[in-house]
Design a protein around this motif. Structure first.
Motif, PDB file in Angstrom:
ATOM      1  N   ASN A 474      49.311  38.127  37.373  1.00  0.00           N
ATOM      2  CA  ASN A 474      50.008  39.382  37.082  1.00  0.00           C
ATOM      3  C   ASN A 474      50.423  39.493  35.614  1.00  0.00           C
ATOM      4  OD1 ASN A 474      49.849  40.086  39.864  1.00  0.00           O
ATOM      5  ND2 ASN A 474      51.707  38.873  40.264  1.00  0.00           N
ATOM      6  N   TRP A 475      49.465  39.255  34.745  1.00  0.00           N
ATOM      7  CA  TRP A 475      49.691  39.424  33.308  1.00  0.00           C
ATOM      8  C   TRP A 475      48.603  40.323  32.741  1.00  0.00           C
ATOM      9  CZ3 TRP A 475      54.045  37.487  31.129  1.00  0.00           C
ATOM     10  CH2 TRP A 475      54.742  36.508  31.848  1.00  0.00           C
ATOM     11  N   LYS A 476      48.975  41.200  31.847  1.00  0.00           N
ATOM     12  CA  LYS A 476      48.009  42.118  31.237  1.00  0.00           C
ATOM     13  C   LYS A 476      47.821  41.759  29.764  1.00  0.00           C
ATOM     14  CE  LYS A 476      51.722  45.529  30.610  1.00  0.00           C
ATOM     15  NZ  LYS A 476      52.171  46.909  30.890  1.00  0.00           N
ATOM     16  N   THR A 477      46.561  41.667  29.365  1.00  0.00           N
ATOM     17  CA  THR A 477      46.232  41.295  27.988  1.00  0.00           C
ATOM     18  C   THR A 477      46.439  42.477  27.054  1.00  0.00           C
ATOM     19  OG1 THR A 477      44.605  39.682  28.750  1.00  0.00           O
ATOM     20  CG2 THR A 477      44.419  40.437  26.465  1.00  0.00           C
ATOM     21  N   LEU A 527      51.456  40.546  28.435  1.00  0.00           N
ATOM     22  CA  LEU A 527      52.766  41.000  28.890  1.00  0.00           C
ATOM     23  C   LEU A 527      52.778  41.004  30.408  1.00  0.00           C
ATOM     24  CD1 LEU A 527      53.509  44.006  26.480  1.00  0.00           C
ATOM     25  CD2 LEU A 527      54.416  41.684  26.345  1.00  0.00           C
ATOM     26  N   SER A 528      53.962  40.789  30.972  1.00  0.00           N
ATOM     27  CA  SER A 528      54.095  40.769  32.424  1.00  0.00           C
ATOM     28  C   SER A 528      53.811  42.157  32.996  1.00  0.00           C
ATOM     29  CB  SER A 528      55.511  40.325  32.808  1.00  0.00           C
ATOM     30  OG  SER A 528      55.724  40.473  34.192  1.00  0.00           O
ATOM     31  N   SER A 529      53.092  42.202  34.115  1.00  0.00           N
ATOM     32  CA  SER A 529      52.770  43.486  34.752  1.00  0.00           C
ATOM     33  C   SER A 529      54.013  44.164  35.296  1.00  0.00           C
ATOM     34  CB  SER A 529      51.767  43.261  35.893  1.00  0.00           C
ATOM     35  OG  SER A 529      50.573  42.704  35.395  1.00  0.00           O
ATOM     36  N   SER A 530      55.014  43.372  35.667  1.00  0.00           N
ATOM     37  CA  SER A 530      56.222  43.940  36.254  1.00  0.00           C
ATOM     38  C   SER A 530      57.345  44.143  35.241  1.00  0.00           C
ATOM     39  CB  SER A 530      56.726  43.031  37.385  1.00  0.00           C
ATOM     40  OG  SER A 530      56.983  41.721  36.877  1.00  0.00           O
ATOM     41  N   ASN A 531      57.230  43.511  34.068  1.00  0.00           N
ATOM     42  CA  ASN A 531      58.299  43.615  33.066  1.00  0.00           C
ATOM     43  C   ASN A 531      57.675  43.437  31.684  1.00  0.00           C
ATOM     44  OD1 ASN A 531      60.537  43.454  31.429  1.00  0.00           O
ATOM     45  ND2 ASN A 531      61.644  41.990  32.714  1.00  0.00           N
TER      46      ASN A 531
END
Length: 615
Positions: A474-477, A527-531
């Motif tokens: 759950n991390w976005k580049t 960055l975290s997908s949820s925060n």
């Protein structure tokens, strides 16, 4: 008369005045020289020689002056093309650094003045021919020259000379100041005795030059040791109250009124001995070299309490410390139960001995069985230890700037190595300022902050432990760092306070360069997908290219006072809240500071690497 004819006439007078059998007589009877009426203009030179009533440098009259030496007059001629008579003077307390321009005052000299000037030059050449490398108050050698050759400035060398002069035997071949300089040049540069003899123009038979310098070296070593060491080195030379004055804001805040001593071993390489027993006892399997060891006991500001040795090469720090404690009851003179002994991990075997004597041992933490990371308390305690312990490493670095102790020494010096080592340590105590003052208001503020931060916990680590945050899912580049990352700008002062020091910040540029090199000049992160206020990045260990650490930073761009909320790293000390590791520091430095100032990595070492590995 033409200038050429006059010049020839003067040279004839000079030649006739020198008697080869008796050598050159510097005390010329100037009153009996003939005075001629003819005056010759010396092209390109200035000054008329009527300079007894004013300063030859600033041209002011009425000030307190002193006579210029022959050397100073020759320097004015050579460096500034200014002619001065034998009566020239200069302001006693100094004035200008560069003489006032005299371009409107051309130099005209009569035959007698030319005659005297040439004789002055001959005197100067004669003096320089036999002048040692370093001379007391020669007016030519700079402070930097004295420090570069000996490690000490002129006033310090003069003070040492005053201490040893009463102890030295009178000798026409050895002046105390010159002998002292030869001693320190040997330690500072590790030149051979024969080379030092050349530098000091030792007048002796070729086969005796080396021995004369060596004899001076050993004599000075004993004189200096007796004059300096008893009052400036050794456990007994300070009272407990005086020792505590050498505490810093950090030791005072962390440990209160208890006395803190910092222990660490160092070593001096030596040649392989033909004696089998000595060869065995000086061989270190760890270093694969022959050496002897010393134990340093340092106070928190870098003052050297004692430097004890030599010890066998195979003795580790713990064994040496245990031997010192067993044979040295003097430690009880300044130490009391509850005092702090700050050591590194190599002392783990002697920690119990310290504790049996009632001391509190501060040592960096060890990983527990099967653990990959120090727990929070261990990591914080380790940072408090390293914050107070680094001065002993700094002392060893300072000590080995005298190259005699950093290079391989001849085994002939082993007999007196303790005298040489302790003399340098005592001299550093007496003449050098402390390595770390550490008593400013900022130091106390940071020390108190560190003490408060010691009990804080990491919410990021708790989220990971509870399974609420995954390090891998759950991390976005983020590809465009400038447009898609709203990371707060951080000042160097903020970074220094956040990292609780400067060491980690100094490491950041090298880590950042390595990361950019591995990723084609782009700093890869997610960055975290949820925060989107939690940033993740991977950094290589500088020790192993196969080891990668995942790092997390929780930031708040809207909080200008406290923009970094938390951090976590997978490295050995990455769980600590008291400051941060170099990996976290690298991310903070790069995202919060370096990219805002258009920082680019240095390419200097790249050319070295390419040249080394493309041969």
């Amino acid at each position: 008369s033409s200038p050429l004819r006059v010049h020839f006439h003067v040279v004839q007078q000079v030649d006739e005045s020198i008697e080869p059998e008796e050598g050159f007589n510097e005390n010329i009877n100037r009153e009996n020289n003939s005075i001629f009426d003819n005056r010759i203009k010396i092209e390109g030179f200035y000054g008329d020689g009527n300079d007894k009533d004013y300063c030859s440098w600033c041209l002011k009259a009425g000030t307190e002056t002193k006579a210029l030496s022959n050397i100073e007059r020759m320097l004015l001629i050579c460096d500034y093309k200014i002619y001065c008579s034998a009566n020239a003077r200069r302001c006693k307390n100094g004035c200008v650094d560069i003489p006032v321009d005299r371009s409107i005052e051309p130099t005209y000299l009569d035959h007698n003045q030319i005659y005297l000037l040439i004789n002055d030059f001959i005197c100067e050449v004669h003096r320089v021919k036999y002048m040692p490398l370093l001379v007391e108050d020669d007016g030519v050698t700079s402070e930097g020259d004295y420090v570069a050759w000996t490690g000490w400035n002129l006033s310090q060398l003069k003070d040492m000379t005053s201490l040893i002069s009463p102890r030295m035997h009178k000798s026409k071949h050895r002046q105390p100041f010159e002998a002292l300089c030869m001693y320190w040049i040997k330690l500072k540069t590790n030149l051979s005795f024969r080379q030092i003899g050349t530098l000091f123009k030792v007048q002796s038979k070729e086969e005796s030059i080396r021995k004369r310098v060596e004899d001076s070296f050993h004599a000075i070593s004993n004189y200096l040791y007796d004059a300096i060491v008893p009052s400036h080195l050794g456990i007994n030379h300070l009272s407990r109250a005086l020792a505590i004055t050498h505490h810093t804001a950090y030791t005072t805040t962390f440990f209160g009124s208890s006395l803190a001593l910092i222990w660490d071993g160092t070593y001096i390489y030596c040649n392989k001995s033909e004696d089998h027993k000595l060869q065995q006892e000086t061989y270190s399997g760890q270093k694969s070299r022959h050496l002897v060891k010393f134990m340093s006991i340092i106070l928190p500001d870098g003052y050297i309490l004692d430097l004890i040795g030599p010890f066998k090469a195979k003795d580790n720090d713990a064994k040496i410390s245990k031997a010192i404690l067993e044979m040295n009851d003097n430690l009880s003179v300044i130490c009391e139960p509850g005092d702090i002994q700050i050591v590194d991990r190599g002392f783990r075997d002697v920690a119990g001995v310290f504790e049996q004597l009632g001391f509190d041992v501060k040592m960096p933490g060890f990983l527990k069985t099967d653990a990959k990371q120090l727990d929070l308390d261990q990591a914080n305690d380790t940072r408090m230890t390293t914050k107070t312990r680094w001065v002993v490493e700094s002392f060893h670095s300072q000590f080995k700037k005298w190259r005699f102790f950093s290079e391989r020494i001849n085994q002939d010096f082993l007999l007196n190595i303790d005298i040489l080592v302790r003399t340098l340590a005592g001299s550093l105590n007496k003449y050098r300022s402390r390595l770390f003052d550490g008593k400013s208001a900022d130091d106390y503020a940071l020390a108190n902050k560190m003490l408060l931060m010691k009990n804080e916990t990491s919410h990021l680590q708790q989220l990971i432990s509870n399974g609420d945050l995954s390090l891998r899912k759950n991390w976005k580049t983020i590809l465009d760092i400038d447009n898609n990352l709203d990371f707060p700008y951080l000042t160097i002062d903020f970074l220094r306070e956040y990292t609780c020091g400067i060491y980690q910040i100094k490491q950041s540029s090298a880590y950042a360069k390595a990361h950019l090199y591995d990723h084609d000049g782009e700093f890869q992160f997610q960055l975290s997908s949820s925060n989107d206020s939690i940033l993740r990045c991977r950094l290589h260990s500088k020790h192993s290219n196969k080891t990668l650490y995942l790092l997390l930073i929780h930031f708040d761009n809207h909080d200008s006072h406290d923009p970094i909320k938390d951090h976590y790293c997978q490295c050995k000390s990455g769980a600590r809240k008291l400051g941060c590791c170099s990996h976290i520091s690298t991310l903070l430095w790069y995202f919060g500071y370096a990219r805002h100032i258009a920082w680019t990595p240095s390419t200097k070492t790249d050319s070295y690497r390419e040249k080394l590995f493309t041969c």
